[in-house]
Design a protein around this motif. Sequence first.
Motif, short mmCIF file in Angstrom:
data_model
loop_
_atom_site.label_atom_id
_atom_site.label_comp_id
_atom_site.label_asym_id
_atom_site.label_seq_id
_atom_site.Cartn_x
_atom_site.Cartn_y
_atom_site.Cartn_z
N THR A 22 -37.38 -31.34 -15.35
CA THR A 22 -38.57 -30.72 -15.93
C THR A 22 -38.92 -29.35 -15.34
N LYS A 23 -38.34 -29.03 -14.18
CA LYS A 23 -38.69 -27.77 -13.52
C LYS A 23 -37.45 -26.99 -13.17
N HIS A 24 -37.59 -25.69 -13.11
CA HIS A 24 -36.51 -24.83 -12.65
C HIS A 24 -36.33 -25.03 -11.15
N PHE A 25 -35.09 -25.00 -10.71
CA PHE A 25 -34.75 -25.19 -9.30
C PHE A 25 -35.61 -24.33 -8.38
N ASN A 26 -35.78 -23.05 -8.72
CA ASN A 26 -36.54 -22.14 -7.87
C ASN A 26 -38.02 -22.50 -7.77
N ASN A 27 -38.53 -23.26 -8.72
CA ASN A 27 -39.94 -23.64 -8.72
C ASN A 27 -40.20 -25.00 -8.06
N ILE A 28 -39.16 -25.65 -7.62
CA ILE A 28 -39.32 -26.95 -6.95
C ILE A 28 -39.46 -26.69 -5.45
N THR A 29 -40.47 -27.29 -4.87
CA THR A 29 -40.66 -27.16 -3.43
C THR A 29 -40.12 -28.40 -2.72
N VAL A 30 -39.80 -28.23 -1.45
CA VAL A 30 -39.37 -29.38 -0.66
C VAL A 30 -40.49 -30.41 -0.62
N GLN A 31 -41.73 -29.96 -0.58
CA GLN A 31 -42.86 -30.90 -0.54
C GLN A 31 -42.89 -31.77 -1.80
N GLU A 32 -42.57 -31.20 -2.96
CA GLU A 32 -42.53 -31.99 -4.19
C GLU A 32 -41.43 -33.05 -4.12
N ILE A 33 -40.30 -32.68 -3.54
CA ILE A 33 -39.20 -33.65 -3.38
C ILE A 33 -39.65 -34.77 -2.45
N LEU A 34 -40.31 -34.39 -1.34
CA LEU A 34 -40.81 -35.38 -0.38
C LEU A 34 -41.79 -36.34 -1.04
N ASN A 35 -42.72 -35.79 -1.80
CA ASN A 35 -43.72 -36.62 -2.46
C ASN A 35 -43.08 -37.58 -3.46
N GLU A 36 -42.15 -37.06 -4.25
CA GLU A 36 -41.50 -37.88 -5.27
C GLU A 36 -40.63 -38.97 -4.64
N ALA A 37 -39.95 -38.63 -3.54
CA ALA A 37 -39.06 -39.58 -2.87
C ALA A 37 -39.80 -40.49 -1.90
N ASN A 38 -41.04 -40.13 -1.58
CA ASN A 38 -41.85 -40.86 -0.62
C ASN A 38 -41.17 -40.92 0.75
N VAL A 39 -40.75 -39.74 1.21
CA VAL A 39 -40.15 -39.62 2.54
C VAL A 39 -40.83 -38.48 3.28
N GLY A 40 -40.69 -38.48 4.59
CA GLY A 40 -41.29 -37.44 5.40
C GLY A 40 -40.41 -36.21 5.50
N ARG A 41 -41.03 -35.12 5.92
CA ARG A 41 -40.32 -33.84 6.04
C ARG A 41 -39.15 -33.94 7.02
N SER A 42 -39.38 -34.54 8.17
CA SER A 42 -38.29 -34.64 9.16
C SER A 42 -37.15 -35.51 8.64
N THR A 43 -37.46 -36.50 7.85
CA THR A 43 -36.42 -37.34 7.25
C THR A 43 -35.58 -36.52 6.28
N PHE A 44 -36.25 -35.71 5.45
CA PHE A 44 -35.52 -34.85 4.51
C PHE A 44 -34.57 -33.93 5.28
N TYR A 45 -35.10 -33.25 6.29
CA TYR A 45 -34.30 -32.28 7.03
C TYR A 45 -33.23 -32.93 7.91
N ALA A 46 -33.36 -34.21 8.18
CA ALA A 46 -32.29 -34.93 8.88
C ALA A 46 -31.08 -35.10 7.97
N HIS A 47 -31.33 -35.10 6.66
CA HIS A 47 -30.24 -35.26 5.68
C HIS A 47 -29.75 -33.92 5.11
N PHE A 48 -30.67 -32.98 4.90
CA PHE A 48 -30.33 -31.71 4.22
C PHE A 48 -31.04 -30.55 4.91
N GLU A 49 -30.32 -29.46 5.12
CA GLU A 49 -30.91 -28.29 5.77
C GLU A 49 -31.89 -27.57 4.85
N THR A 50 -31.56 -27.54 3.54
CA THR A 50 -32.36 -26.83 2.55
C THR A 50 -32.26 -27.56 1.21
#
Length: 185
Positions: A22-50
């Motif tokens: 539904t959104k362009h890649f450039n308009n997606i924030t890491v925070q939106e991914i975190l919210n949708e996946a229900n994971v914390g920021r440090s968990t995200f960055y443990a898996h992916f740098e960006t």
Amino acid sequence: MDRRQQKTRTAIFQAFTKLLETKHFNNITVQEILNEANVGRSTFYAHFETKEALLKEMCTEIFDHVFSEDLHSEKTHDFSGSGHGLKERITHLLYHLRDNKGNAAGMLSGESSELFLRYFKEYLTVMYEEYPDCIRPDVPRELALNHLVGSFAEAVRWWIKTRMKLRPEELADDYLRLIGYKEGT
């Protein structure tokens, strides 16, 4: 990777895929991914740098299987006993796109298709190079590869826009006729 890590990674992939539909890649924030996946920021960055690394990893995971030289029996298709000709490879790829509408097909037709297409075309180029008889010798090799890759990627986009009304075998046959390819010639 243990089951907990795999579950987290899957949740991130699913959240990212949903947002990309539904959104362009450039308009997606890491925070939106975190919210949708229900994971914390440090968990995200443990898996992916960006988020770019996330997209690349997701494409790699999808395409490493889809473009595998070993064609296995799968739920909707079985090319394991057939030859490994270009027609079988293309048809196998189309089945995967059809079977995973929410992943690869969704990203190919969504607003972020240009990024996904870039990775898709890289894998297509490697695949076509394995079939030198489909590359016309009377034109520069890079031009021929660019034409094959671009025309197939656009054929797939058209197929997705038409809601995949053609069976994968039909699209593969039609595409190979369009490019004038006959197996073994």
